[in-house]
Design a protein around this motif. Sequence first.
Motif, mmCIF file in Angstrom:
data_model
loop_
_atom_site.group_PDB
_atom_site.id
_atom_site.type_symbol
_atom_site.label_atom_id
_atom_site.label_comp_id
_atom_site.label_asym_id
_atom_site.label_seq_id
_atom_site.Cartn_x
_atom_site.Cartn_y
_atom_site.Cartn_z
ATOM 1 N N ALA A 42 12.399 -2.012 -4.495
ATOM 2 C CA ALA A 42 11.148 -1.542 -5.100
ATOM 3 C C ALA A 42 9.965 -2.385 -4.622
ATOM 4 O O ALA A 42 8.881 -1.858 -4.355
ATOM 5 C CB ALA A 42 11.254 -1.585 -6.621
ATOM 6 N N ALA A 43 10.176 -3.700 -4.507
ATOM 7 C CA ALA A 43 9.093 -4.580 -4.049
ATOM 8 C C ALA A 43 8.677 -4.231 -2.621
ATOM 9 O O ALA A 43 7.483 -4.142 -2.303
ATOM 10 C CB ALA A 43 9.535 -6.036 -4.140
ATOM 11 N N THR A 44 9.668 -4.015 -1.759
ATOM 12 C CA THR A 44 9.364 -3.647 -0.375
ATOM 13 C C THR A 44 8.723 -2.264 -0.326
ATOM 14 O O THR A 44 7.774 -2.033 0.438
ATOM 15 C CB THR A 44 10.645 -3.679 0.480
ATOM 16 N N ALA A 45 9.225 -1.349 -1.147
ATOM 17 C CA ALA A 45 8.651 0.000 -1.190
ATOM 18 C C ALA A 45 7.187 -0.046 -1.612
ATOM 19 O O ALA A 45 6.351 0.692 -1.076
ATOM 20 C CB ALA A 45 9.450 0.887 -2.134
ATOM 21 N N ARG A 46 6.866 -0.916 -2.559
ATOM 22 C CA ARG A 46 5.461 -1.043 -2.991
ATOM 23 C C ARG A 46 4.590 -1.547 -1.843
ATOM 24 O O ARG A 46 3.458 -1.081 -1.654
ATOM 25 C CB ARG A 46 5.366 -1.968 -4.216
ATOM 26 N N SER A 47 5.120 -2.488 -1.061
ATOM 27 C CA SER A 47 4.333 -3.002 0.073
ATOM 28 C C SER A 47 4.215 -1.945 1.167
ATOM 29 O O SER A 47 3.162 -1.812 1.801
ATOM 30 C CB SER A 47 4.954 -4.291 0.617
ATOM 31 N N TYR A 48 5.275 -1.182 1.380
ATOM 32 C CA TYR A 48 5.224 -0.086 2.362
ATOM 33 C C TYR A 48 4.203 0.961 1.928
ATOM 34 O O TYR A 48 3.426 1.462 2.744
ATOM 35 C CB TYR A 48 6.593 0.584 2.480
ATOM 36 N N LEU A 49 4.236 1.299 0.636
ATOM 37 C CA LEU A 49 3.325 2.326 0.118
ATOM 38 C C LEU A 49 1.874 1.904 0.313
ATOM 39 O O LEU A 49 1.021 2.711 0.693
ATOM 40 C CB LEU A 49 3.618 2.584 -1.354
ATOM 41 N N ALA A 50 1.612 0.623 0.085
ATOM 42 C CA ALA A 50 0.249 0.109 0.249
ATOM 43 C C ALA A 50 -0.210 0.206 1.708
ATOM 44 O O ALA A 50 -1.409 0.298 1.984
ATOM 45 C CB ALA A 50 0.178 -1.338 -0.224
ATOM 46 N N ALA A 51 0.764 0.200 2.626
ATOM 47 C CA ALA A 51 0.422 0.231 4.054
ATOM 48 C C ALA A 51 0.282 1.649 4.610
ATOM 49 O O ALA A 51 -0.247 1.828 5.711
ATOM 50 C CB ALA A 51 1.496 -0.518 4.848
ATOM 51 N N LEU A 52 0.755 2.657 3.849
ATOM 52 C CA LEU A 52 0.688 4.030 4.341
ATOM 53 C C LEU A 52 -0.750 4.545 4.350
ATOM 54 O O LEU A 52 -1.549 4.208 3.474
ATOM 55 C CB LEU A 52 1.550 4.955 3.475
ATOM 56 N N THR A 53 -1.052 5.373 5.318
ATOM 57 C CA THR A 53 -2.373 5.992 5.397
ATOM 58 C C THR A 53 -2.501 7.061 4.322
ATOM 59 O O THR A 53 -1.637 7.935 4.191
ATOM 60 C CB THR A 53 -2.582 6.642 6.778
ATOM 61 N N VAL A 54 -3.563 6.960 3.527
ATOM 62 C CA VAL A 54 -3.833 7.967 2.490
ATOM 63 C C VAL A 54 -4.750 9.017 3.096
ATOM 64 O O VAL A 54 -5.836 8.711 3.590
ATOM 65 C CB VAL A 54 -4.486 7.326 1.247
ATOM 66 N N LYS A 55 -4.287 10.246 3.050
ATOM 67 C CA LYS A 55 -5.011 11.331 3.700
ATOM 68 C C LYS A 55 -4.688 12.643 2.997
ATOM 69 O O LYS A 55 -3.564 12.854 2.556
ATOM 70 C CB LYS A 55 -4.574 11.404 5.178
ATOM 71 N N ALA A 56 -5.666 13.498 2.871
ATOM 72 C CA ALA A 56 -5.422 14.812 2.270
ATOM 73 C C ALA A 56 -4.337 15.526 3.056
ATOM 74 O O ALA A 56 -4.289 15.455 4.290
ATOM 75 C CB ALA A 56 -6.699 15.640 2.268
ATOM 76 N N TYR A 195 7.371 5.630 5.566
ATOM 77 C CA TYR A 195 6.919 4.437 6.291
ATOM 78 C C TYR A 195 7.551 4.377 7.677
ATOM 79 O O TYR A 195 6.853 4.147 8.682
ATOM 80 C CB TYR A 195 7.278 3.181 5.494
ATOM 81 N N HIS A 196 8.859 4.600 7.743
ATOM 82 C CA HIS A 196 9.541 4.532 9.032
ATOM 83 C C HIS A 196 8.989 5.562 10.011
ATOM 84 O O HIS A 196 8.797 5.266 11.197
ATOM 85 C CB HIS A 196 11.048 4.750 8.875
ATOM 86 N N TRP A 197 8.727 6.772 9.504
ATOM 87 C CA TRP A 197 8.284 7.859 10.373
ATOM 88 C C TRP A 197 6.763 7.963 10.483
ATOM 89 O O TRP A 197 6.232 8.895 11.077
ATOM 90 C CB TRP A 197 8.889 9.182 9.896
ATOM 91 N N ASN A 198 6.068 6.981 9.910
ATOM 92 C CA ASN A 198 4.610 6.900 10.025
ATOM 93 C C ASN A 198 3.923 8.180 9.552
ATOM 94 O O ASN A 198 3.019 8.705 10.203
ATOM 95 C CB ASN A 198 4.203 6.589 11.473
ATOM 96 N N LEU A 199 4.362 8.664 8.391
ATOM 97 C CA LEU A 199 3.763 9.845 7.781
ATOM 98 C C LEU A 199 2.724 9.422 6.748
ATOM 99 O O LEU A 199 2.796 8.325 6.188
ATOM 100 C CB LEU A 199 4.847 10.701 7.114
ATOM 101 N N THR A 200 1.768 10.277 6.487
ATOM 102 C CA THR A 200 0.704 9.963 5.533
ATOM 103 C C THR A 200 1.116 10.351 4.111
ATOM 104 O O THR A 200 2.111 11.057 3.891
ATOM 105 C CB THR A 200 -0.586 10.713 5.893
#
Length: 216
Positions: A42-56, A195-200
């Motif tokens: 969960a901790a790593t997932a939270r850091s991954y989520l913060a790194a994902l691009t937010v886009k409509a 995160y792995h597949w670099n999706l928004t």
Amino acid sequence: MPLGNVYARRLAVLATSAAVTLTGLLATAPAAQAAMPTPVSAATARSYLAALTVKAEGSSTGYSRDLFPHWITQSGACNTRETVLKRDGVNVVTDSNCASVSGSWYSEYDGATWTAASDLDIDHVVALAEAWRSGASSWTTSQRQAFANDLTRPQLIAVTDNVNQAKSDLDPAEWLPPRTAYRCTYARAWVHVKYHWNLTVDSAEKSALQSVLNAC
């Protein structure tokens, strides 16, 4: 009887008794539940989520499942669906074509147990259409095939067919597994795959994932 022979007989009896006891334990021990690859914490997932691009979310225009060649051959006669059924089930028996003819499957999404493979769908945790709207529309066919058959990440899981159909291509802002005990794992898997597949992610999706992950 010589004393040495008495000890030898006692040791033989004890060894036999121990072997019988161990065999009994092995026979009654529950079979381990197979599962998809473990997602990040969960901790790593939270850091991954913060790194994902937010886009409509993008458009579904042009989307087709055929653009994501899936259920490709994995080994021998076994395709991806059959490989996941074997992986996620217990005591699975397959025929010469790799079709599952018997076994038991526990659906993590709803807690149901099934003994017929026909009652199960193989869910793409991040649905193909969702991936299309999140960046996969610009991928090559080869990339989309790799995504649709990804056995390395927590992207494929055998679940109750009608539950999977109810999920459709919805993201976590719109659908979460009805079995609440699995929602943390599901959110971790979702973020791991994106995160792995670099999706928004869109803003509502990110908010829903943050909410689940913060409760893990």
